[in-house]
Design a protein around this motif. Structure first.
Motif, PDB file in Angstrom:
ATOM      1  N   GLY A 589       0.697  -1.073   0.184  1.00 48.07           N
ATOM      2  CA  GLY A 589       0.208  -0.307   0.335  1.00 48.07           C
ATOM      3  C   GLY A 589       0.653   1.102  -0.113  1.00 48.07           C
ATOM      4  N   GLU A 591       1.422   4.997   1.598  1.00 48.30           N
ATOM      5  CA  GLU A 591       0.514   6.186   2.877  1.00 48.30           C
ATOM      6  C   GLU A 591       0.869   7.743   2.622  1.00 48.30           C
ATOM      7  N   TYR A 612      -3.345   9.612   4.854  1.00 53.78           N
ATOM      8  CA  TYR A 612      -4.188   8.946   3.838  1.00 53.78           C
ATOM      9  C   TYR A 612      -3.518   8.088   3.969  1.00 53.78           C
ATOM     10  N   THR A 613      -3.825   6.571   4.415  1.00 52.92           N
ATOM     11  CA  THR A 613      -3.294   5.062   4.017  1.00 52.92           C
ATOM     12  C   THR A 613      -4.413   4.334   3.239  1.00 52.92           C
ATOM     13  N   TYR A 614      -3.599   3.334   2.060  1.00 46.04           N
ATOM     14  CA  TYR A 614      -4.142   2.895   1.039  1.00 46.04           C
ATOM     15  C   TYR A 614      -3.198   1.428   1.472  1.00 46.04           C
ATOM     16  N   GLU A 644      -9.471  -1.112   2.935  1.00 48.05           N
ATOM     17  CA  GLU A 644      -8.863  -0.286   1.553  1.00 48.05           C
ATOM     18  C   GLU A 644      -8.410   1.126   1.507  1.00 48.05           C
ATOM     19  N   ASN A 645      -9.341   2.583   2.073  1.00 47.42           N
ATOM     20  CA  ASN A 645      -8.872   3.712   1.802  1.00 47.42           C
ATOM     21  C   ASN A 645      -9.501   4.024   3.794  1.00 47.42           C
ATOM     22  N   GLN A 646      -8.051   4.899   4.166  1.00 49.29           N
ATOM     23  CA  GLN A 646      -7.834   5.739   5.402  1.00 49.29           C
ATOM     24  C   GLN A 646      -8.245   6.759   4.478  1.00 49.29           C
ATOM     25  N   LEU A 647      -8.749   7.394   5.486  1.00 50.58           N
ATOM     26  CA  LEU A 647      -8.533   9.611   5.047  1.00 50.58           C
ATOM     27  C   LEU A 647      -8.829  10.283   6.476  1.00 50.58           C
ATOM     28  N   SER A 668     -13.039   3.012   4.852  1.00 49.80           N
ATOM     29  CA  SER A 668     -13.926   2.777   3.882  1.00 49.80           C
ATOM     30  C   SER A 668     -14.095   1.371   4.615  1.00 49.80           C
TER      31      SER A 668
END
Length: 742
Positions: A589, A591, A612-614, A644-647, A668
């Motif tokens: 992922g 960051e 943000y983290t993917y 999958e996504n964090q913001l 998500s």
């Protein structure tokens, strides 16, 4: 509960402990004629213990690191470590009770289950109840008394273990203040929230002392049919004493820390069916009316810091932590029908009948297995050891070299006594069934570990490099008193790591790193269960553009074996304590973090923080597992509870003596199970969007008032269905408080 602490029981690591203490004493008294080589004044012990002591050290670090400082901690006045860490990229959270009482924290794909796959520390010392024997964090220190939280991943974590697959978190407790200073913080709010937090420091010559106390409480946001308590009460008192030896040949400081904390919470593992969640997400079934968790924690720690020369310093820490906990809670029906399957499929077969019993709408029919089994889970832990770090700083041919040599001798233990007690549901009340209690688990597990590491950092012009090696030798023992068995295991592992940072220009730098991750097996685990191991890679950049600091890092974790443990909190009930191999797994992922501000005028600015983290994950092989979160896995399946996504976006408006901040969080959806054949096949948590607002105003030099509104829009979502049923996030909550400094 009681804490059994005697002088003779504190350190049975006798020969190792005495050896390290002797080395420290010898070093302290070595070559007293070298006084002229010592620096004039020792650093603060608190500065020595923290991982990233200076902003510049963080900006040029060869691995990923993030610091939540005191100002950021006070910005939203969060009492929940989950909420504190939401602003850090690469951190994964699985909410459970809404208050963060039992945190579930993961780093870079390492499972968040009870924070058991990361190294958790307070003031540089492991804080889990038994970090090797039982690392699940049923105890977690009160983040309200911390002044800094440090998160580091990749090669940055090579100095810390035993768990190194994801990274480490170190929390800094409050330092002894200068002169005679203190503060009183009082707050109250919705859900009968209350906080009283005070600390006071006093200097007496070269001696500094501090005492700190905190009380937190809330009545809870869920409701029982009998209007019983669903909240918690937490109390903690901490004392510190610093002494600086100003007359000795070498600058030296000692610090002693003593702390006691306790909690009583009316928490449960019982959630809701999805249908009941949609009707009222904050209801609790009558069957959980007797659930209660209480614990006591005692910590003792002594630190000694010494400057042998301007180039060589030694920090030695001796520690003992005792933790006792009881959790009386609903566990199962006497039928072989699991609660999780009942809540997952309430309309299938007789599940509706069992659900009515859980709700208190129907009385138990004992002949049909409807008697409820409650477990009295009594566990006693200790963790103790001594660790020492020698730091050598030297400049050779324009190269600045800093090398840490560390060693730790550690022992921890857990004793479990779980008893089943049986009740029937009658007219909405739990009535003792008249059956004798049944002992279902009675064991003792302990671990003795020797860990050593060397980590060398070299700075030559614009090039920063680090090269480290960690070695762990672990001996475990498991004694099952019911089966009358004694099992032992041992493991020795070598964990290398390396990182590089190159400053391309004053505004831009690149970094890359690799390290080997490891999670040891539980004591007495069979030889067919492999330790968790991975190779972890990262590559990224850091940029300073005007008032902005930006970091972007891509990561790739290549697991040769992923491991899971059967715990009640994971929804696993049949093979408690057992571990499972998951084989090869890939987690990868990116960051991104950005921090800066917009200047409106000299007295007004807009601070902004973005994280943000993917993340993506894939099992690399197909297999069948009885672990509740895996089931029958097909190659390509993703790991559960890994969004999958964090913001997270924080935006403020700040003046000379006031500030207003808004924080937006998005997570998500997360799958509840990896494969098929479980109660939660194909089921996911809900995506969560939440807004928090906070404000403060400095009335004068001594008095500051603040307020906050958590979950502004009152967003309600299913954040987990573990262990038994759907669970909500915390609803909207308004809190107001005041701080008086003196």
């Amino acid at each position: 509960m009681r804490t059994n602490l005697t002088l003779s029981s504190i350190f049975p690591l006798s020969k190792y402990t005495l050896g390290l203490i002797s080395l420290s004493v010898l070093a302290a008294n070595f070559n007293v004629t070298a006084q002229e080589n010592a620096s004039d004044k020792p650093e603060s012990l608190q500065e020595v213990i923290q991982i990233f002591g200076q902003k510049n050290a963080l900006e040029t670090a060869t691995g990923s690191g993030f610091v939540v400082d005191e100002a950021a901690l006070e910005q939203f006045e969060f009492d929940d470590i989950h909420r504190v860490l939401q602003s850090v990229p690469g951190v994964y959270i699985r909410e459970e009770d809404g208050y963060g009482l039992r945190p579930n924290i993961g780093l870079r794909g390492a499972t968040s289950e009870r924070s058991s796959k990361i190294a958790l520390m307070e003031d540089g010392v492991l804080i889990a109840p038994a970090p090797y024997s039982a690392p699940a964090a049923y105890y977690f220190p009160n983040v309200s008394r911390m002044t800094q939280v440090e998160v580091f991943k990749g090669p940055s974590a090579i100095s810390y273990g035993p768990n190194t697959v994801g990274g480490a978190i170190n929390m800094q407790s409050r330092a002894v203040g200068k002169d005679n200073t203190g503060e009183l913080d009082i707050a109250f709010g919705q859900q009968e929230y209350g906080k009283i937090h005070g600390h006071y420091s006093k200097e007496i010559g070269d001696l500094g002392v501090m005492v700190e106390g905190i009380h937190l409480r809330a009545d809870g946001f869920k409701s029982l049919p009998d209007d019983g308590n669903t909240g918690f009460t937490k109390n903690e008192i901490l004392g510190k004493a610093d002494y600086a030896f100003t007359e000795l040949a070498y600058n030296q400081q000692v610090q002693v820390k003593v702390g006691y904390s306790e909690e009583v919470s009316y928490e449960t593992y019982l959630g809701l069916s999805d249908e009941d969640f949609a009707e009222d997400p904050y209801q609790r079934y009558a069957a959980s009316q007797n659930d209660k968790f209480d614990w006591e924690h005692l910590q003792l720690q002594a630190d000694h810091y010494m400057e042998l020369s301007p180039d060589i310093t030694v920090l030695t820490q001796v520690y003992r932590k005792d933790f006792n906990r009881d959790w009386d809670r609903l566990n199962s029906f006497e039928s072989n029908r699991s609660i999780s399957s009942i809540l997952a499929s309430p309309d299938v077969g007789l599940n509706s009948r069992f659900l009515s019993v859980l709700k208190g709408e129907e009385d138990s029919l004992s002949d049909f297995g409807e008697t409820l089994s409650f477990t009295l889970n009594d566990r006693t832990f200790y963790s103790q050891g001594i660790q020492s770090k020698l730091t050598w700083d030297k400049t050779i041919n324009q190269a600045e070299i800093s090398t840490d040599f560390g060693i730790r001798l550690h022992q921890d233990q857990v004793e479990r006594l779980h008893r089943a007690r049986f009740f029937n549901m009658e007219s909405g009340e739990l009535v003792f069934a008249g059956l004798a209690d049944e002992v279902i688990l009675n064991n003792k597990e302990n671990t003795t570990a020797i860990a050593a590491y060397v980590n060398s950092k070299v700075e030559y012009g614009n090039l920063h490099t680090s090269l480290g090696l960690r070695v762990e030798s672990i001996d475990g023992e498991s004694n099952d008193f019911l089966l009358n068995t004694l099992d032992k295991n041992s493991d020795t592992v070598v964990l290398p790591g390396a990182g590089i940072f190159y400053q391309l220009s004053p505004e831009l730098g690149l970094l890359a790193g690799v390290n080997k991750g490891f999670v040891p097996n539980s004591p007495g685990e069979t030889s067919d269960i492999k330790p968790e191991e991975s190779w972890n890679y990262e590559f990224g950049f850091r940029a300073n553009l005007s008032t902005w600091q930006i970091e972007g890092i891509g990561f790739y974790n290549d697991y040769s074996n992923l491991k899971a443990s059967c715990t009640l909190s994971s929804g696993c009930t049949d093979e408690l304590g057992s571990e499972f191999n998951g084989g090869e797994v890939e987690i990868y992922g990116a960051e991104l973090s950005a921090t800066g501000q917009f200047e409106i005028d000299k007295s007004l600015h807009i601070p902004v923080n973005i994280a943000y983290t993917y993340t993506q994950s894939e099992f690399q092989s197909s297999f069948e597992s009885s672990f509740s979160q895996w089931g029958n896995v097909t190659a390509g399946d993703e790991l559960p509870y890994l969004p999958e996504n964090q913001l997270n976006i924080q935006v403020g408006l700040a003046g000379d003596n006031w500030q207003v901040d808004l924080a937006y969080k998005y997570i998500s959806e997360m799958s509840e199970a990896a494969g098929t054949g479980t109660d939660l096949d194909g089921v996911s948590t809900s995506a969560l969007s939440q807004i928090d607002v906070a404000a403060w105003y400095q009335i004068n030099q001594s008095l500051k008032i603040y307020s906050k509104l958590d979950n502004l829009t009152d967003e309600i979502q299913i954040v987990s269905r573990r262990p038994f049923g759907a669970r909500p996030n915390k609803p909207r909550q308004f809190i107001v408080g005041a701080k008086y400094s003196f």
